[in-house]
Design a protein around this motif. Structure first.
Motif, PDB file in Angstrom:
ATOM      1  N   ILE A  39       0.852  -1.186   0.000  1.00  0.00           N
ATOM      2  CA  ILE A  39       0.000   0.000   0.000  1.00  0.00           C
ATOM      3  C   ILE A  39       0.889   1.236   0.000  1.00  0.00           C
ATOM      4  N   ILE A  40       0.812   2.019  -1.081  1.00  0.00           N
ATOM      5  CA  ILE A  40       1.502   3.310  -1.116  1.00  0.00           C
ATOM      6  C   ILE A  40       0.451   4.404  -1.265  1.00  0.00           C
ATOM      7  N   GLY A  41       0.866   5.657  -1.177  1.00  0.00           N
ATOM      8  CA  GLY A  41      -0.063   6.766  -1.296  1.00  0.00           C
ATOM      9  C   GLY A  41       0.290   7.675  -2.455  1.00  0.00           C
ATOM     10  N   ALA A  42      -0.552   8.679  -2.660  1.00  0.00           N
ATOM     11  CA  ALA A  42      -0.305   9.700  -3.673  1.00  0.00           C
ATOM     12  C   ALA A  42      -1.046  10.960  -3.270  1.00  0.00           C
ATOM     13  N   THR A  43      -0.539  12.105  -3.682  1.00  0.00           N
ATOM     14  CA  THR A  43      -1.244  13.354  -3.413  1.00  0.00           C
ATOM     15  C   THR A  43      -2.655  13.240  -3.992  1.00  0.00           C
ATOM     16  N   ASN A  44      -3.638  13.622  -3.187  1.00  0.00           N
ATOM     17  CA  ASN A  44      -5.028  13.293  -3.477  1.00  0.00           C
ATOM     18  C   ASN A  44      -5.923  14.491  -3.215  1.00  0.00           C
ATOM     19  N   ARG A  45      -6.607  14.957  -4.264  1.00  0.00           N
ATOM     20  CA  ARG A  45      -7.506  16.121  -4.152  1.00  0.00           C
ATOM     21  C   ARG A  45      -6.777  17.258  -3.430  1.00  0.00           C
ATOM     22  N   SER A  46      -5.632  17.583  -3.967  1.00  0.00           N
ATOM     23  CA  SER A  46      -4.740  18.538  -3.330  1.00  0.00           C
ATOM     24  C   SER A  46      -4.632  19.804  -4.166  1.00  0.00           C
ATOM     25  N   VAL A  47      -3.609  19.866  -5.018  1.00  0.00           N
ATOM     26  CA  VAL A  47      -3.350  21.053  -5.837  1.00  0.00           C
ATOM     27  C   VAL A  47      -3.822  20.776  -7.260  1.00  0.00           C
ATOM     28  N   PRO A  48      -4.724  21.563  -7.808  1.00  0.00           N
ATOM     29  CA  PRO A  48      -5.239  21.296  -9.151  1.00  0.00           C
ATOM     30  C   PRO A  48      -4.118  21.124 -10.187  1.00  0.00           C
ATOM     31  N   GLY A  49      -4.153  19.999 -10.885  1.00  0.00           N
ATOM     32  CA  GLY A  49      -3.161  19.731 -11.913  1.00  0.00           C
ATOM     33  C   GLY A  49      -1.858  19.152 -11.402  1.00  0.00           C
ATOM     34  N   TYR A  50      -1.713  19.045 -10.074  1.00  0.00           N
ATOM     35  CA  TYR A  50      -0.444  18.595  -9.503  1.00  0.00           C
ATOM     36  C   TYR A  50      -0.633  17.465  -8.481  1.00  0.00           C
ATOM     37  N   ASN A  51      -1.628  16.629  -8.692  1.00  0.00           N
ATOM     38  CA  ASN A  51      -1.777  15.438  -7.856  1.00  0.00           C
ATOM     39  C   ASN A  51      -0.948  14.309  -8.475  1.00  0.00           C
ATOM     40  N   ASN A  52       0.357  14.530  -8.508  1.00  0.00           N
ATOM     41  CA  ASN A  52       1.248  13.646  -9.276  1.00  0.00           C
ATOM     42  C   ASN A  52       2.447  13.146  -8.478  1.00  0.00           C
ATOM     43  N   THR A  53       2.343  13.154  -7.152  1.00  0.00           N
ATOM     44  CA  THR A  53       3.466  12.707  -6.324  1.00  0.00           C
ATOM     45  C   THR A  53       3.105  11.442  -5.567  1.00  0.00           C
TER      46      THR A  53
END
Length: 464
Positions: free
Chosen positions: A419-433
């Motif tokens: 189970i890993i995570g990712a930026t989620n409903r965060s910065v528009p256009g930058y949920n890519n980490t």
């Protein structure tokens, strides 16, 4: 798993969940044709779902919380013993575990002297905002009431915390917001090309100078506080550039602005120090914390202040409005500090700060090696066992990959049992980490398994 739940039991749990539970940060439409995940049990760094699948949890409970791992009987026993003796009394009175934990906590925080108990990170930050506002009224006729916050930072889910949030997708549709909160620019050096005037050299000092420009624009006599994460969490796992924090401290002192550091994610060892700010040689006025304080074994959050922040609230006992007129109902629960005492003892006795530093270094290096093989990794960043890998479609332009591709990487890792995570409903256009925060007990083998899963997922998702 110990097998205490039968297939029929699990079926009933899933049915009840689908019928009644409103899950956090989740779109429920897919559950009309599929089942939600139910986590049944946890031990060490692993959890098991309703299918009996063993999963390596690289996000410490999904939201960076279970610092000392699952199944700690000594914490559970301490909580049970305390609940039998005294489960609760309002925070207008003291408690034995509350006093003991405050003393132990402050021993790790030189320069700080007071602990205010509450039950969540959002609530702790709300308390800090209220203190800043009340100090503005007591000392400045209410004028020095504005609170600055940083683009990409997150401070909680209440309306005022969203008003202080730099993640626009978290706050969308929840306005109007609380007035008096003012945004300052982020300090993500990897994206300095998107900031007008950002230099290649001395970027950290330049980024801090942008805060001063906002203060001057708003008027220094109107700004009472600056609220920042030591390492930005959900906004992209952003470590501050060299020179940034020292300049921020200098600016706050220059303009008599209270420095409020939100350690809800970083606190209690996540970065390899007790607190994230301690990497940078600065002295905050207020520190908030939650998640790792008791590793999720009980609900507890704290706002810790200096004596200088505390003293104005007892200056005139004859004034009925002189003190901090606030209470947190569940800040009076004794389970929280009882669990927190054992949690802190485990971190010390097992050398988990040193382990976090060592395993964090190993994971950073391993992820960086992945970047050599996968051009989609634009940058690896983080501190201790709090790491992120930003995914880009093109390294030259640094254009983010599609959010669906990030989700596909996370899902692929899940199918591999990680189970890993990712930026989620965060910065528009930058949920890519991609986000990684395994428990502080993580071993080299655990780290290698996480990185291997990411390696395979990137290969499959971005093949060709």
């Amino acid at each position: 798993m110990d097998g205490t739940l039968s297939a029929n039991d699990i079926s009933r749990v899933v049915e009840a969940d689908k019928a009644h539970i409103w899950h956090h940060l989740t779109q429920h439409k897919p559950f009309e044709t599929s089942d939600p995940r139910i986590i049944i049990e946890g031990k060490g760094i692993h959890v098991w779902d309703q299918h009996g699948t063993r999963l390596l949890d690289a996000v410490s409970g999904g939201v960076w919380t279970v610092n000392v791992g699952y199944g700690r009987e000594r914490i559970a026993n301490a909580v049970r013993d305390q609940l039998v003796k005294l489960n609760y009394f309002a925070g207008s009175a003291g408690s034995v575990p509350g006093s003991h934990f405050a003393e132990a906590l402050l021993d790790k925080m030189p320069g700080m002297s007071r602990v205010y108990y509450c039950n969540s990170g959002s609530e702790a930050n709300e308390k800090a905002f209220k203190m800043i506002r009340q100090i503005a009224h007591k000392r400045h006729g209410g004028k020095k009431h504005k609170i600055l916050y940083r683009d990409r930072d997150y401070h909680g889910t209440t309306i005022s915390c969203l008003s202080a949030g730099g993640q626009d997708e978290r706050g969308a549709q929840y306005g109007p917001y609380t007035p008096g909160f003012v945004r300052v620019p982020h300090c993500l050096e990897y994206r300095r090309h998107e900031q007008d005037g950002a230099p290649v050299e001395n970027y950290g000092e330049w980024a801090a100078d942008q805060i001063e420009q906002v203060i001057l624009r708003e008027g220094p006599d109107t700004v009472g506080g600056l609220c920042l994460e030591p390492v930005t969490a959900g906004g992209g796992v952003i470590t501050p550039p060299e020179g940034y924090w020292q300049k921020v401290q200098e600016i706050c002192r220059k303009y008599d602005i209270l420095l409020h550091i939100d350690e809800v994610v970083c606190g209690l060892g996540r970065t390899g120090e007790w607190f994230g700010y301690q990497h940078y040689g600065i002295q905050p006025d207020m520190v908030t914390m939650a998640k790792g304080v008791a590793s999720g074994y009980a609900a507890i959050a704290c706002l810790v202040t200096t004596e200088d922040v505390f003293s104005p609230f007892k200056s005139n006992a004859a004034d009925p409005l002189d003190y901090f007129r606030d209470i947190s109902t569940f800040g009076g629960c004794t389970a929280g500090p009882a669990a927190a005492l054992e949690n802190m003892a485990i971190i010390e006795e097992e050398g988990l700060l040193a382990n976090t530093t060592a395993m964090g270094t190993h994971m950073f290096e391993a992820l960086s090696e992945l970047a050599d093989r996968h051009p989609v990794i634009g940058q690896v960043r983080g501190k201790g066992l709090f790491l992120g890998a930003e995914l880009v479609a093109d390294r030259d332009s640094r254009q983010p990959v599609l959010e669906a591709q990030v989700g596909a990487v996370v899902a692929d890792c899940g199918r591999q049992g990680v189970i890993i995570g990712a930026t989620n409903r965060s910065v528009p256009g930058y949920n890519n980490t991609l986000c990684f925060s395994p428990a502080l007990i993580a071993s080299k083998d655990n780290i290698d398994e996480i990185v291997s899963a990411v390696d395979q997922a990137l290969t499959r998702v971005f093949a060709g």
